[in-house]
Design an enzyme around this catalytic site. Structure first.
Site, mmCIF file in Angstrom:
data_model
loop_
_atom_site.group_PDB
_atom_site.id
_atom_site.type_symbol
_atom_site.label_atom_id
_atom_site.label_comp_id
_atom_site.label_asym_id
_atom_site.label_seq_id
_atom_site.Cartn_x
_atom_site.Cartn_y
_atom_site.Cartn_z
ATOM 1 N N LYS A 1 0.553 -0.979 0.229
ATOM 2 C CA LYS A 1 0.117 0.096 0.401
ATOM 3 C C LYS A 1 1.105 1.595 0.320
ATOM 4 O O LYS A 1 2.331 1.164 0.773
ATOM 5 C CB LYS A 1 -0.762 -0.140 1.254
ATOM 6 N N GLY B 1 -24.543 2.517 1.838
ATOM 7 C CA GLY B 1 -23.960 3.210 0.993
ATOM 8 C C GLY B 1 -23.751 2.759 0.302
ATOM 9 O O GLY B 1 -23.992 1.609 -1.083
HETATM 10 N N1 LIG Z 1 -14.044 0.451 -6.076
HETATM 11 C C1 LIG Z 1 -14.066 -0.761 -5.778
HETATM 12 O O1 LIG Z 1 -13.393 -1.038 -6.805
HETATM 13 C C2 LIG Z 1 -13.499 -1.544 -4.016
HETATM 14 C C3 LIG Z 1 -12.669 -2.565 -4.105
HETATM 15 C C4 LIG Z 1 -12.774 -3.379 -2.861
HETATM 16 C C5 LIG Z 1 -13.080 -2.311 -1.919
HETATM 17 N N2 LIG Z 1 -13.823 -1.467 -1.926
HETATM 18 C C6 LIG Z 1 -13.999 -0.732 -0.499
HETATM 19 O O2 LIG Z 1 -15.928 -0.052 -1.192
HETATM 20 C C7 LIG Z 1 -16.203 0.515 0.089
HETATM 21 C C8 LIG Z 1 -16.972 1.488 -1.368
HETATM 22 O O3 LIG Z 1 -15.955 1.993 -1.470
HETATM 23 P P1 LIG Z 1 -16.668 3.380 -3.126
HETATM 24 O O4 LIG Z 1 -15.357 3.156 -4.275
HETATM 25 O O5 LIG Z 1 -17.648 2.623 -3.466
HETATM 26 O O6 LIG Z 1 -16.379 4.218 -2.466
HETATM 27 P P2 LIG Z 1 -17.276 6.108 -2.727
HETATM 28 O O7 LIG Z 1 -16.800 6.769 -1.847
HETATM 29 O O8 LIG Z 1 -17.804 5.979 -4.284
HETATM 30 O O9 LIG Z 1 -19.087 5.172 -2.020
HETATM 31 C C9 LIG Z 1 -18.720 5.085 -0.801
HETATM 32 C C10 LIG Z 1 -20.687 5.322 -0.528
HETATM 33 O O10 LIG Z 1 -20.535 5.249 1.104
HETATM 34 C C11 LIG Z 1 -21.299 6.444 1.441
HETATM 35 N N3 LIG Z 1 -21.539 7.075 2.586
HETATM 36 C C12 LIG Z 1 -20.072 7.291 3.408
HETATM 37 N N4 LIG Z 1 -20.617 6.975 4.975
HETATM 38 C C13 LIG Z 1 -21.443 6.928 5.041
HETATM 39 C C14 LIG Z 1 -21.705 6.490 6.527
HETATM 40 N N5 LIG Z 1 -21.735 6.526 7.234
HETATM 41 N N6 LIG Z 1 -23.485 6.361 6.151
HETATM 42 C C15 LIG Z 1 -23.727 5.846 4.850
HETATM 43 N N7 LIG Z 1 -23.265 5.840 3.984
HETATM 44 C C16 LIG Z 1 -21.958 6.828 3.839
HETATM 45 C C17 LIG Z 1 -20.792 7.830 0.501
HETATM 46 O O11 LIG Z 1 -21.844 8.958 0.635
HETATM 47 C C18 LIG Z 1 -20.658 7.905 -0.677
HETATM 48 O O12 LIG Z 1 -21.749 7.602 -1.441
HETATM 49 C C19 LIG Z 1 -14.851 1.448 0.512
HETATM 50 O O13 LIG Z 1 -14.473 1.015 1.959
HETATM 51 C C20 LIG Z 1 -14.014 0.940 -0.652
HETATM 52 O O14 LIG Z 1 -13.006 1.175 0.520
HETATM 53 C C21 LIG Z 1 -13.960 -0.130 -2.688
#
Ligand SMILES: NC(=O)c1ccc[n+]([C@@H]2O[C@H](COP(=O)([O-])OP(=O)(O)OC[C@H]3O[C@@H](n4cnc5c(N)ncnc54)[C@H](O)[C@@H]3O)[C@@H](O)[C@H]2O)c1
Length: 357
Positions: free
Chosen positions: A86, A190
């Site tokens: 990372k 989310g």
């Molecule tokens: N994007 C990927 O391919 C990927 C891969 C592995 C893991 N992840 C993990 O999945 C999760 C989501 O990733 P993402 O890319 O969709 O991120 P993103 O930022 O697009 O979406 C996160 C969403 O969560 C909402 N949010 C934040 N705090 C909140 C709360 N307290 N209650 C409700 N909603 C809340 C935000 O408004 C946003 O819409 C993260 O933890 C990320 O590390 C993502």
């Protein structure tokens, strides 16, 4: 590390559990960049670049160490020929650098990645995007997930969501004895990049949905899918079959676990447990927790498969479906060892890493 750095090396500390930990100060941006390589036993270490505000730059290095170790587990459990690493860029304020300032920090990051000679392959993470990977790619070839028009595999969120829904089938099977999602109720927390895809895929599978997000604009998706909407503060207390965390990490704590009204928790959000012991609290309440390192691996499976191994979409679909098989193996191990799925996943990952040594 013997590579000559074009800028100041702040620390190159030996660490008992990681192969390499480096903190450099970018010569253009002056920002501290921490890179932790946890393991390359299974192959070059893959992991995202986090760009976030830290009050204390030492906390950024600590985060890099912790997140790199989790990537070793994730990649090993996904059956990938990659170790875990990372990069974390510590921003001094919450303001997101833009324009020339952003380019400077991304070029510094690219130089730091390049200096590691391919032992670290970078991708997007919190605070960085596929477009940022293109800018990093101006300084190094060891980067994944550039936009498709730039020759990369692009946004991985759909593939992370596909993997999550596959995992939910294994979870349903474990708790209800049948893998069908139809008619079950899922509480998606989310509706961002991954969560929105998860909600759509679950809707298509005939599931019932209760959804929430702190961003009110996402309510339109709830309306489109005919999903029930709950206030974010009430999401954990809502009665559902499976809670699907798809927002930020650290959601499951000794304070929140007693509030849950679900049979299982399984979602793509990284680092859902605030500390390892929280897995035991979930088990004590009879709530099945599917380790996020397994559930969330669809994106890294797809991105590295397309860009580093030129795998076909057919093979990648099969690999992403394999997430369910791994999860079943984790649940089986947990039953056999009378332990938590979190501990079993750690054991299985360690076995696979040892096998690759
Ligand atoms: N994007 C990927 O391919 C990927 C891969 C592995 C893991 N992840 C993990 O999945 C999760 C989501 O990733 P993402 O890319 O969709 O991120 P993103 O930022 O697009 O979406 C996160 C969403 O969560 C909402 N949010 C934040 N705090 C909140 C709360 N307290 N209650 C409700 N909603 C809340 C935000 O408004 C946003 O819409 C993260 O933890 C990320 O590390 C993502």
């Amino acid at each position: 590390m013997t590579t000559a750095f074009p800028y100041a090396l702040v620390a190159d500390a030996p660490n008992p559990s990681h192969e390499l930990v480096q903190v450099v100060r970018g010569r253009r941006s002056s920002l501290a960049i921490s890179i932790a390589i946890h393991s390359t036993s299974l192959g070059p270490a893959a992991g995202g670049c986090r760009i976030a505000h830290y009050d204390d730059p030492a906390a950024a290095t600590a985060d890099a160490l912790r997140l790199a170790a989790a990537m070793t587990e994730k990649n090993a459990l996904a059956g990938l020929p990659h170790g875990g690493a990372k990069a974390v860029v510590a921003l001094p304020t919450a303001a997101r650098p833009t324009g020339a300032e952003r380019t400077a920090l991304l070029h510094d990051l690219g130089d730091a990645i390049e200096s590691l000679g391919g032992s670290y392959i970078a991708g997007p993470d919190v605070g960085s995007s596929p477009a940022d990977m293109s800018v990093i790619g101006e300084r190094t070839s060891h980067v994944c997930c550039r936009p498709v028009e730039d020759g990369g595999s692009g946004d991985s969120s759909l593939h992370t969501a596909r993997g999550t829904v596959t995992a939910l089938g294994a979870v349903a099977d474990e708790i209800f004895g049948v893998p069908e999602l139809s008619g079950r109720t899922f509480g998606v927390i989310g509706l961002g990049a991954v969560g929105a895809h998860v909600a759509r895929l679950l809707d298509r599978a005939g599931a019932r949905l209760v959804v929430t997000d702190v961003n009110p604009a996402t309510r339109s998706l709830a309306e489109e899918l005919g999903a029930s909407w709950v206030h974010p503060d009430d999401a954990l207390k809502t009665e559902v079959d499976v809670l699907v965390p798809a927002a930020l990490g650290g959601l499951l704590t000794k304070h929140t676990v007693p509030l849950l009204r679900c049979a299982a928790v399984a979602g793509p959000a990284n680092n859902q447990l605030d500390e390892p012991d929280t897995a035991r609290l979930l088990a004590a309440r009879g709530i099945l927790w599917a380790p996020d390192v397994v559930v969330s691996s669809g994106g890294v499976i797809h991105a590295t498969g397309v860009e580093l191994r030129q795998e076909s979409e057919e093979l990648l679909t099969e690999r992403i479906r394999g997430i369910a098989l791994t999860l079943r193996q984790v649940f089986r191990m947990a039953r056999d060892l009378q332990t938590t799925p979190a501990f079993a996943a750690g054991q299985l990952a360690a076995q696979r890493v040892r096998g690759g040594e």
